[in-house]
Enzyme design. Structure first.
Site, short mmCIF file in Angstrom:
data_model
loop_
_atom_site.label_atom_id
_atom_site.label_comp_id
_atom_site.label_asym_id
_atom_site.label_seq_id
_atom_site.Cartn_x
_atom_site.Cartn_y
_atom_site.Cartn_z
N GLU A 48 0.64 -1.21 -0.24
CA GLU A 48 0.03 0.25 0.16
C GLU A 48 0.93 1.41 0.03
OE1 GLU A 48 -2.99 1.63 2.81
OE2 GLU A 48 -3.18 -1.27 2.94
N ASP A 59 -6.77 7.58 9.39
CA ASP A 59 -5.19 7.31 10.03
C ASP A 59 -5.39 7.45 11.33
OD1 ASP A 59 -4.49 6.66 7.64
OD2 ASP A 59 -4.05 8.61 6.73
#
Length: 259
Positions: A48, A59
């Site tokens: 990724e 996040d």
């Protein structure tokens, strides 16, 4: 039609291999592509590539810090593509993980074509729910880009079935309700979700978020086809560890899950 990411992961899974996908924030350091190379050399099945965004939804602190470092270096979609093209990173599936604003701003066609130039063959957009993603999925598919959908531990069986039907590449199961980051212990929800998804689909099922140690990965792979590791990788990169050290970490996860 099955795309490059899904066919690669399916072939590996059907050959008896558990799947391992590390996450690296694009542009976090000048030599960030060396971390991608090290992860692949250590046994990653795909990587990724985090495309930094100023207002992330999923996040946690570690990846947020990495994104800030990358943005302060002037990192953009174009600079990530240019770095990957210079490094010849087209020999393993790469996945762009970012937020929809960065896709919407240049337009679907332009974004898909640009990341495709770097050998990126799939996207993950956590802030784009499947109810609103049909147009992107269609435009991405036209450019040969698979769109990976996320499945939540609190989703109903009916919603998980739709996600499994629509996703391309694999099903990204969120191990817990919360942001990315390392935890002291593995959330039971990661195992439960993996079991539920495996009962719905034959597509590869990978669990990410909260996968902190090789022991966690071993536990999850008893139920799932593989794991995604983000925060353990990025914490070490932010702390200044070398590509060789990241390769060693990925090798530890690979050894733990076999293959």
């Amino acid at each position: 039609m099955t795309g490059r990411l899904e066919s690669t992961l399916m072939a590996a899974r059907d050959g008896g291999r558990k799947l391992l996908i590390p996450y690296v924030t694009g542009g976090v350091t000048e030599n960030w592509t060396d971390y991608v190379d090290a992860a692949l050399a250590a046994g990653a099945d795909a990587v990724e590539i985090g495309v930094p965004f100023s207002d992330p939804a999923i996040d946690g602190p570690v990846i947020q810090k990495a994104s800030v470092l990358a943005l302060e270096r002037g990192t953009t979609v174009d600079s990530i593509v240019d770095d990957l093209v210079r490094g010849g990173h087209d020999r393993a599936p790469l996945i762009a993980m970012t937020y929809y604003n960065l896709v919407l701003q240049p337009g679907h066609k332009r974004f898909a074509e640009r990341i495709g130039e770097a050998g990126i063959c799939a996207t993950i957009l956590p802030d784009l729910p499947h109810e609103e993603s049909a147009e992107w999925e269609s435009d991405a598919a036209a450019a040969g880009i698979e769109h990976v959908l996320l499945a939540s531990p609190v989703s109903s069986d009916e919603r998980l079935a739709v996600i499994c039907e629509r996703t391309r590449g694999f099903v990204y199961g969120l191990g817990l309700m919360g942001v990315t980051g390392e935890r002291d212990s593995l959330a039971q929800s990661s195992l439960t979700l993996a079991r539920r998804l495996k009962g719905i689909t034959d597509k590869p099922v990978l669990i990410g978020v909260g996968v902190s140690t090789p022991a966690n990965a071993t536990q999850i792979c008893a139920e799932a086809d593989g794991v995604i590791i983000g925060a353990p990788v990025m914490r070490r990169i932010v702390e200044g560890e070398s590509p060789a050290a990241i390769g060693s970490l990925v090798a530890d996860f690979r050894k733990a899950i076999g293959g």
